[in-house]
Design a protein around this motif. Structure first.
Motif, PDB file in Angstrom:
ATOM      1  N   ALA A 168       0.825  -1.204   0.000  1.00 35.71           N
ATOM      2  CA  ALA A 168       0.000   0.000   0.000  1.00 35.71           C
ATOM      3  C   ALA A 168       0.856   1.250   0.000  1.00 35.71           C
ATOM      4  CB  ALA A 168      -0.884   0.001   1.237  1.00 35.71           C
ATOM      5  N   ALA A 169       0.292   2.272  -0.566  1.00 41.54           N
ATOM      6  CA  ALA A 169       0.907   3.590  -0.441  1.00 41.54           C
ATOM      7  C   ALA A 169       0.698   4.034   1.003  1.00 41.54           C
ATOM      8  CB  ALA A 169       0.230   4.539  -1.411  1.00 41.54           C
ATOM      9  N   ASP A 170       1.136   5.196   1.312  1.00 41.68           N
ATOM     10  CA  ASP A 170       0.971   5.666   2.675  1.00 41.68           C
ATOM     11  C   ASP A 170      -0.485   6.044   2.969  1.00 41.68           C
ATOM     12  OD1 ASP A 170       0.523   8.439   1.903  1.00 41.68           O
ATOM     13  OD2 ASP A 170       2.663   8.530   1.515  1.00 41.68           O
ATOM     14  N   ARG A 171      -0.757   6.260   4.233  1.00 44.44           N
ATOM     15  CA  ARG A 171      -2.101   6.587   4.706  1.00 44.44           C
ATOM     16  C   ARG A 171      -2.670   7.807   3.973  1.00 44.44           C
ATOM     17  NH1 ARG A 171      -5.153   6.323   9.796  1.00 44.44           N
ATOM     18  NH2 ARG A 171      -6.312   8.266   9.957  1.00 44.44           N
ATOM     19  N   ALA A 172      -1.845   8.840   3.794  1.00 42.81           N
ATOM     20  CA  ALA A 172      -2.305  10.057   3.127  1.00 42.81           C
ATOM     21  C   ALA A 172      -2.718   9.780   1.680  1.00 42.81           C
ATOM     22  CB  ALA A 172      -1.227  11.132   3.179  1.00 42.81           C
ATOM     23  N   ALA A 173      -1.985   8.920   0.993  1.00 41.02           N
ATOM     24  CA  ALA A 173      -2.324   8.582  -0.384  1.00 41.02           C
ATOM     25  C   ALA A 173      -3.650   7.840  -0.450  1.00 41.02           C
ATOM     26  CB  ALA A 173      -1.212   7.750  -1.013  1.00 41.02           C
ATOM     27  N   VAL A 174      -3.878   6.962   0.514  1.00 44.18           N
ATOM     28  CA  VAL A 174      -5.146   6.231   0.570  1.00 44.18           C
ATOM     29  C   VAL A 174      -6.290   7.218   0.818  1.00 44.18           C
ATOM     30  CG1 VAL A 174      -6.470   4.499   1.860  1.00 44.18           C
ATOM     31  CG2 VAL A 174      -4.070   4.058   1.273  1.00 44.18           C
ATOM     32  N   ALA A 175      -6.097   8.149   1.744  1.00 46.79           N
ATOM     33  CA  ALA A 175      -7.135   9.151   2.033  1.00 46.79           C
ATOM     34  C   ALA A 175      -7.418  10.010   0.805  1.00 46.79           C
ATOM     35  CB  ALA A 175      -6.714  10.017   3.215  1.00 46.79           C
ATOM     36  N   ARG A 176      -6.369  10.411   0.079  1.00 48.64           N
ATOM     37  CA  ARG A 176      -6.566  11.212  -1.137  1.00 48.64           C
ATOM     38  C   ARG A 176      -7.409  10.449  -2.158  1.00 48.64           C
ATOM     39  NH1 ARG A 176      -1.111  12.525  -0.271  1.00 48.64           N
ATOM     40  NH2 ARG A 176      -0.439  10.997  -1.804  1.00 48.64           N
ATOM     41  N   THR A 177      -7.104   9.171  -2.320  1.00 47.70           N
ATOM     42  CA  THR A 177      -7.865   8.355  -3.265  1.00 47.70           C
ATOM     43  C   THR A 177      -9.321   8.264  -2.838  1.00 47.70           C
ATOM     44  OG1 THR A 177      -5.912   7.061  -3.852  1.00 47.70           O
ATOM     45  CG2 THR A 177      -8.049   6.040  -4.273  1.00 47.70           C
ATOM     46  N   GLY A 178      -9.558   8.026  -1.556  1.00 44.18           N
ATOM     47  CA  GLY A 178     -10.927   7.953  -1.051  1.00 44.18           C
ATOM     48  C   GLY A 178     -11.684   9.253  -1.267  1.00 44.18           C
ATOM     49  N   LEU A 179     -11.043  10.381  -0.976  1.00 37.50           N
ATOM     50  CA  LEU A 179     -11.694  11.677  -1.164  1.00 37.50           C
ATOM     51  C   LEU A 179     -12.074  11.908  -2.624  1.00 37.50           C
ATOM     52  CD1 LEU A 179      -9.719  14.137   1.134  1.00 37.50           C
ATOM     53  CD2 LEU A 179     -12.127  13.519   1.286  1.00 37.50           C
ATOM     54  N   ARG A 180     -11.163  11.570  -3.509  1.00 39.01           N
ATOM     55  CA  ARG A 180     -11.461  11.753  -4.940  1.00 39.01           C
ATOM     56  C   ARG A 180     -12.644  10.870  -5.363  1.00 39.01           C
ATOM     57  NH1 ARG A 180      -5.592  11.879  -5.315  1.00 39.01           N
ATOM     58  NH2 ARG A 180      -5.008  14.070  -5.450  1.00 39.01           N
ATOM     59  N   MET A 181     -12.680   9.652  -4.841  1.00 39.97           N
ATOM     60  CA  MET A 181     -13.792   8.756  -5.161  1.00 39.97           C
ATOM     61  C   MET A 181     -15.104   9.298  -4.604  1.00 39.97           C
ATOM     62  SD  MET A 181     -11.928   5.073  -4.595  1.00 39.97           S
ATOM     63  CE  MET A 181     -13.327   4.094  -5.171  1.00 39.97           C
ATOM     64  N   GLN A 237      -9.302   0.385  -5.496  1.00 37.12           N
ATOM     65  CA  GLN A 237      -8.708   1.496  -6.240  1.00 37.12           C
ATOM     66  C   GLN A 237      -7.259   1.727  -5.824  1.00 37.12           C
ATOM     67  OE1 GLN A 237     -10.288   3.137  -8.749  1.00 37.12           O
ATOM     68  NE2 GLN A 237      -8.422   4.272  -9.143  1.00 37.12           N
ATOM     69  N   CYS A 238      -6.965   1.489  -4.543  1.00 36.84           N
ATOM     70  CA  CYS A 238      -5.598   1.684  -4.030  1.00 36.84           C
ATOM     71  C   CYS A 238      -4.704   0.476  -4.280  1.00 36.84           C
ATOM     72  CB  CYS A 238      -5.647   1.959  -2.518  1.00 36.84           C
ATOM     73  SG  CYS A 238      -6.387   3.552  -2.112  1.00 36.84           S
ATOM     74  N   GLY A 239      -5.297  -0.622  -4.713  1.00 35.88           N
ATOM     75  CA  GLY A 239      -4.508  -1.823  -4.951  1.00 35.88           C
ATOM     76  C   GLY A 239      -4.094  -2.521  -3.664  1.00 35.88           C
ATOM     77  N   ILE A 240      -4.913  -2.390  -2.640  1.00 44.49           N
ATOM     78  CA  ILE A 240      -4.642  -3.038  -1.351  1.00 44.49           C
ATOM     79  C   ILE A 240      -5.848  -3.861  -0.954  1.00 44.49           C
ATOM     80  CG2 ILE A 240      -3.021  -1.268  -0.564  1.00 44.49           C
ATOM     81  CD1 ILE A 240      -5.287  -0.045   1.103  1.00 44.49           C
ATOM     82  N   GLY A 241      -5.679  -4.731  -0.010  1.00 40.93           N
ATOM     83  CA  GLY A 241      -6.790  -5.518   0.502  1.00 40.93           C
ATOM     84  C   GLY A 241      -7.638  -4.693   1.456  1.00 40.93           C
ATOM     85  N   ARG A 242      -8.884  -5.115   1.612  1.00 38.89           N
ATOM     86  CA  ARG A 242      -9.783  -4.405   2.518  1.00 38.89           C
ATOM     87  C   ARG A 242      -9.248  -4.424   3.948  1.00 38.89           C
ATOM     88  NH1 ARG A 242     -14.493  -4.572   5.550  1.00 38.89           N
ATOM     89  NH2 ARG A 242     -16.016  -2.980   4.988  1.00 38.89           N
ATOM     90  N   SER A 243      -8.668  -5.525   4.356  1.00 37.64           N
ATOM     91  CA  SER A 243      -8.130  -5.600   5.722  1.00 37.64           C
ATOM     92  C   SER A 243      -6.966  -4.623   5.917  1.00 37.64           C
ATOM     93  CB  SER A 243      -7.705  -7.028   6.072  1.00 37.64           C
ATOM     94  OG  SER A 243      -6.709  -7.476   5.194  1.00 37.64           O
TER      95      SER A 243
END
Length: 137
Positions: free
Chosen positions: A13-26, A43-49
């Motif tokens: 996974a990318a860092d926490r901030a990158a995940v948050a940015r992706t979520g916000l854009r979605m 979308q982030c290419g990571i597992g839900r867990s």
């Protein structure tokens, strides 16, 4: 020099901030209620867990960094002189504390827009905000 070995599977996974940015854009593109945690993870290419290790809920994705900002403001109030007017302290300190880079402004506008459009994105208890450590320090 050793090289990283690709062991297959999903990329880290990318860092926490990158995940948050992706979520916000979605959220901005599809609407807060239409996006699931699984959608964000995919979308982030990571597992839900993995996503759930970063954020316990969609609201946590939406309000990323807010907890740190509120904690900093509370600490500022606690550190102010006992006889200081809390509103005056906040009016003086908030502009200094809540500064953003130019590169963050579009994302901040997106966050504010999504929050304004979705009451279900508000964290529980937001309606019962209490003064933290101001009275009776």
């Amino acid at each position: 020099m050793s090289q990283a070995v690709n062991r297959g599977g999903r990329p880290r996974a990318a860092d926490r901030a990158a995940v948050a940015r992706t979520g916000l854009r979605m959220f901005a593109e599809r609407g807060y209620d239409a996006v699931t945690m699984t959608d964000i993870a995919e979308q982030c290419g990571i597992g839900r867990s993995t996503l759930l290790r970063y954020f316990a809920s969609k609201a946590d994705v939406l309000w990323d960094r807010t907890e740190d900002e509120v904690a900093a403001l509370a600490e500022t109030l606690r550190a102010a002189p006992r006889d200081a007017d809390p509103i005056a302290v906040l009016c003086t300190q908030m502009p200094k504390m809540l500064t953003y880079l130019d590169s963050e402004m579009d994302l901040l506008r997106t966050q504010v827009s999504v929050i304004a459009e979705s009451s279900s994105g508000w964290p529980s208890g937001i309606g019962s905000v209490r003064a933290v450590g101001v009275r009776g320090r």
